[in-house]
Scaffold this motif. Structure first.
Motif, PDB file in Angstrom:
ATOM      1  N   LYS A   1       1.045  -1.095   0.040  1.00 56.29           N
ATOM      2  CA  LYS A   1      -0.134  -0.063  -0.039  1.00 56.29           C
ATOM      3  C   LYS A   1       0.771   1.298  -0.023  1.00 56.29           C
ATOM      4  CE  LYS A   1      -4.000   1.984   2.551  1.00 56.29           C
ATOM      5  NZ  LYS A   1      -4.698   1.847   3.905  1.00 56.29           N
ATOM      6  N   ASN A   2       1.894   1.406   0.888  1.00 51.50           N
ATOM      7  CA  ASN A   2       2.781   2.376   0.805  1.00 51.50           C
ATOM      8  C   ASN A   2       3.462   2.593  -0.411  1.00 51.50           C
ATOM      9  OD1 ASN A   2       2.566   3.719   3.582  1.00 51.50           O
ATOM     10  ND2 ASN A   2       2.607   1.422   4.156  1.00 51.50           N
ATOM     11  N   ALA A   3       3.972   1.323  -0.930  1.00 49.74           N
ATOM     12  CA  ALA A   3       4.717   1.244  -2.225  1.00 49.74           C
ATOM     13  C   ALA A   3       4.087   2.079  -3.313  1.00 49.74           C
ATOM     14  CB  ALA A   3       5.152  -0.224  -2.610  1.00 49.74           C
ATOM     15  N   TYR A   4       2.757   1.603  -3.474  1.00 47.26           N
ATOM     16  CA  TYR A   4       1.712   2.107  -4.461  1.00 47.26           C
ATOM     17  C   TYR A   4       1.663   3.585  -4.290  1.00 47.26           C
ATOM     18  CZ  TYR A   4       0.100  -2.827  -4.898  1.00 47.26           C
ATOM     19  OH  TYR A   4       0.164  -4.086  -5.383  1.00 47.26           O
ATOM     20  N   ILE A   5       1.663   4.129  -3.034  1.00 45.60           N
ATOM     21  CA  ILE A   5       1.456   5.602  -2.757  1.00 45.60           C
ATOM     22  C   ILE A   5       2.777   6.229  -3.481  1.00 45.60           C
ATOM     23  CG2 ILE A   5       1.417   7.489  -1.005  1.00 45.60           C
ATOM     24  CD1 ILE A   5      -0.059   5.580   0.775  1.00 45.60           C
ATOM     25  N   LEU A   6       3.972   5.676  -2.898  1.00 41.06           N
ATOM     26  CA  LEU A   6       4.983   6.531  -3.718  1.00 41.06           C
ATOM     27  C   LEU A   6       5.259   6.042  -5.196  1.00 41.06           C
ATOM     28  CD1 LEU A   6       7.954   5.904  -1.158  1.00 41.06           C
ATOM     29  CD2 LEU A   6       6.475   7.726  -1.235  1.00 41.06           C
ATOM     30  N   ILE A   7       4.690   5.134  -5.683  1.00 38.86           N
ATOM     31  CA  ILE A   7       4.559   4.923  -7.244  1.00 38.86           C
ATOM     32  C   ILE A   7       3.881   5.993  -7.873  1.00 38.86           C
ATOM     33  CG2 ILE A   7       3.720   3.588  -9.071  1.00 38.86           C
ATOM     34  CD1 ILE A   7       4.580   1.090  -7.416  1.00 38.86           C
ATOM     35  N   ALA A   8       2.624   6.375  -7.214  1.00 41.36           N
ATOM     36  CA  ALA A   8       1.631   7.279  -7.544  1.00 41.36           C
ATOM     37  C   ALA A   8       2.164   8.610  -7.492  1.00 41.36           C
ATOM     38  CB  ALA A   8       0.214   7.212  -6.930  1.00 41.36           C
ATOM     39  N   ALA A   9       3.077   8.966  -6.460  1.00 43.77           N
ATOM     40  CA  ALA A   9       3.580  10.265  -6.316  1.00 43.77           C
ATOM     41  C   ALA A   9       4.639  10.444  -7.180  1.00 43.77           C
ATOM     42  CB  ALA A   9       3.894  10.484  -4.588  1.00 43.77           C
ATOM     43  N   HIS A  10       5.700   9.471  -7.463  1.00 46.37           N
ATOM     44  CA  HIS A  10       6.873   9.989  -8.007  1.00 46.37           C
ATOM     45  C   HIS A  10       7.315   8.987  -9.377  1.00 46.37           C
ATOM     46  CE1 HIS A  10       7.935  12.277  -4.695  1.00 46.37           C
ATOM     47  NE2 HIS A  10       7.928  11.017  -3.974  1.00 46.37           N
ATOM     48  N   GLY A  11       6.246   7.857  -9.595  1.00 52.41           N
ATOM     49  CA  GLY A  11       6.176   7.267 -10.787  1.00 52.41           C
ATOM     50  C   GLY A  11       7.520   6.217 -10.947  1.00 52.41           C
ATOM     51  N   LYS A  12       8.159   5.953  -9.807  1.00 57.00           N
ATOM     52  CA  LYS A  12       9.334   4.857  -9.831  1.00 57.00           C
ATOM     53  C   LYS A  12       8.477   3.480  -9.882  1.00 57.00           C
ATOM     54  CE  LYS A  12      12.615   7.904  -7.822  1.00 57.00           C
ATOM     55  NZ  LYS A  12      13.406   8.071  -6.548  1.00 57.00           N
ATOM     56  N   ASN A  13       9.479   2.490 -10.156  1.00 54.59           N
ATOM     57  CA  ASN A  13       8.813   0.991 -10.216  1.00 54.59           C
ATOM     58  C   ASN A  13       8.624   0.578  -8.945  1.00 54.59           C
ATOM     59  OD1 ASN A  13      11.551  -0.061  -9.027  1.00 54.59           O
ATOM     60  ND2 ASN A  13      12.382   0.517 -10.967  1.00 54.59           N
ATOM     61  N   PHE A  14       8.148  -0.720  -8.782  1.00 56.12           N
ATOM     62  CA  PHE A  14       7.598  -1.159  -7.491  1.00 56.12           C
ATOM     63  C   PHE A  14       8.673  -1.350  -6.790  1.00 56.12           C
ATOM     64  CE2 PHE A  14       6.573  -4.845  -5.131  1.00 56.12           C
ATOM     65  CZ  PHE A  14       5.453  -4.440  -4.128  1.00 56.12           C
ATOM     66  N   CYS A  15       9.946  -2.195  -7.004  1.00 55.23           N
ATOM     67  CA  CYS A  15      10.921  -2.521  -5.982  1.00 55.23           C
ATOM     68  C   CYS A  15      11.554  -1.497  -5.431  1.00 55.23           C
ATOM     69  CB  CYS A  15      11.901  -3.367  -6.573  1.00 55.23           C
ATOM     70  SG  CYS A  15      11.336  -4.930  -7.103  1.00 55.23           S
ATOM     71  N   THR A  16      11.690  -0.320  -6.136  1.00 50.71           N
ATOM     72  CA  THR A  16      12.539   0.848  -5.696  1.00 50.71           C
ATOM     73  C   THR A  16      11.393   1.678  -4.675  1.00 50.71           C
ATOM     74  OG1 THR A  16      13.787   1.040  -7.681  1.00 50.71           O
ATOM     75  CG2 THR A  16      13.459   2.984  -6.480  1.00 50.71           C
ATOM     76  N   SER A  17      10.163   1.825  -5.182  1.00 44.43           N
ATOM     77  CA  SER A  17       9.226   2.342  -4.308  1.00 44.43           C
ATOM     78  C   SER A  17       9.074   1.809  -3.204  1.00 44.43           C
ATOM     79  CB  SER A  17       8.003   2.585  -5.011  1.00 44.43           C
ATOM     80  OG  SER A  17       7.912   3.305  -6.251  1.00 44.43           O
ATOM     81  N   ALA A  18       9.034   0.570  -3.094  1.00 41.90           N
ATOM     82  CA  ALA A  18       8.722  -0.497  -1.933  1.00 41.90           C
ATOM     83  C   ALA A  18       9.920  -0.137  -0.952  1.00 41.90           C
ATOM     84  CB  ALA A  18       8.574  -1.658  -2.223  1.00 41.90           C
TER      85      ALA A  18
END
Length: 436
Positions: free
Chosen positions: A286-303
């Motif tokens: 859930k927190n990874a999806y938030i950062l993906i939506a905010a910055h557009g980076k991939n899943f592993c980096t955002s997680a």
């Protein structure tokens, strides 16, 4: 604490007691001592609660301010309240498709596959099957493997039956796994869509002037255009863990009635561990999806970034998460209680202006229970928007604190209430005021 101690002082000079019996165990307890024990226990809990409030007062104020900001965000983007409806119906479609496929697979049989089941060409005059003819006819479906096998005709037919049963079993497992994957994918899509909308709200310097015209549609477009792979990968991880948990439930069911306590213990431990793992992965996703939506980076980096950001602010995360969960739970219970009370008065005929619409029922507990359960499901769907809003704004708030310092080049994007609580302010030169 006060009530129990008051009862103790009222009864301390008396000799009142009561008896407790558990099967063969009998106990006699003194009422004054019982109230004294409850008073001491509740007093300790009160002291702990007061100390927590004193030490975490500023963080609780941040949690309340974030909930207020989440309400403002939802009020600014009212269409976010109807967003949970679409994932809910998509999940129903996925589950319905899974059930349909499961029923078709369960009804798979030789009648639908081979013509010799209903043909007299493969039977003896007495009605029994001619396995040699069946084996020869089957070669047109399975090729030379049928001709080269060393099995007899009857053994080969049994082999085909076993292969068919294995095919159905493996297909059902695959169908179930895909259902888990697609349901988690739909949940992730809804979470990332809301996260993108609320992130655009937070990172707008002048709210609501700088918010995009269609924040929800823009966020949904970004999900389909750039982040489908991240959504699918995050959903895949959860689906794998859920399949493992289902396998452990199956093993636990098979071990019931068996005299193997060691195996049962290990299975119980594994079930507990994978339950905790699933909860942790859902929180991290859930927190990874938030950062993906905010910055557009991939899943592993955002997680990874989300995990490190949370660990650097672990006390704030725990306090705000628990305060938010408690307040949203109270809100849901208020809605459910109101719906349950209204349904009771309606079916009991106590609402006079609706008395003409009240159906005549001999037993109206069932509709009241259904209304209560339905209201809880609906309230949970809509309050999930507030929960997502608070989580998104909180992660953006933590990033805002780490990336910006309030200067003209790096101003804070948080609300005035949050800046006041933290003692922060934006220092903007007169020439920059018009621009900002």
């Amino acid at each position: 604490t006060g009530w129990t101690l008051y009862q103790y002082y009222q009864l301390k000079d008396t000799d009142q007691s009561f008896h407790i019996q558990f099967s063969v165990i009998q106990m006699t307890m003194s009422k004054p001592k019982l109230f004294l024990a409850f008073g001491i226990i509740s007093g300790i809990i009160l002291l702990i609660a007061v100390l927590i409030l004193l030490f975490l007062c500023s963080r609780i104020r941040i949690a309340v301010s974030l909930i207020k900001e989440g309400s403002r965000a939802v009020g600014t983007m009212m269409f976010t309240l109807i967003c949970p409806i679409f994932p809910f119906f998509l999940q129903i479609v996925v589950i319905g498709f899974w059930l349909t496929v499961a029923v078709f697979l369960a009804s798979t049989g030789r009648n639908q596959s081979f013509e010799f089941n209903n043909s007299s060409n493969y039977k003896y005059p007495n009605g029994t099957y001619d396995y040699d003819k069946i084996k020869g006819a089957t070669s047109q479906f399975f090729g030379q493997a049928c001709d080269n096998t060393s099995l007899s005709a009857s053994e080969f037919c049994s082999f085909l039956k076993n292969q068919e049963e294995n095919f159905v079993l493996y297909s059902q497992i695959f169908n179930l796994f895909m259902m888990f994957w697609l349901v988690n994918f739909v949940v992730a899509l809804g979470q990332m869509t809301l996260a993108g909308a609320f992130a655009s709200y937070y990172w707008a310097f002048e709210k609501p002037k700088d918010i995009p015209a269609f924040p929800i549609l823009s966020s949904l477009w970004r999900c389909f255009r750039y982040h489908l792979g991240s959504l699918a990968f995050g959903a895949l991880i959860i689906a794998i863990v859920q399949m493992i948990r289902l396998l452990l439930e199956y093993v636990d069911a098979k071990l019931k009635g068996k005299e193997n306590p060691v195996a049962k213990f290990f299975v119980k431990c594994l079930k507990c561990c994978f339950w905790c793992l699933e909860k942790f992965l859902k929180f991290l996703n859930k927190n990874a999806y938030i950062l993906i939506a905010a910055h557009g980076k991939n899943f592993c980096t955002s997680a990874k970034n989300a995990f490190m950001l949370i660990m650097r602010n672990i006390v704030r995360v725990v306090v705000i998460d628990k305060v938010t969960d408690f307040l949203l739970l109270i809100s849901k219970l208020v809605v459910v209680a109101f719906a349950a009370a209204s349904s009771y008065f309606f079916f009991d005929g106590r609402i006079e202006f609706l008395a003409s619409f009240t159906p005549s029922l001999n037993f109206y507990v069932v509709p009241i229970v259904l209304v209560t359960l339905g209201s809880y499901v609906i309230a949970s769907c809509f309050f999930s928007v507030y929960e997502m809003a608070v989580d998104t704004l909180f992660l953006c708030f933590l990033e805002d604190l780490e990336r910006n310092d309030g200067s003209a080049e790096k101003p804070y994007f948080m609300s005035k209430d949050l800046r006041k609580i933290l003692g922060k302010k934006n220092v903007i030169s007169p020439s920059d005021k018009k621009e900002f």
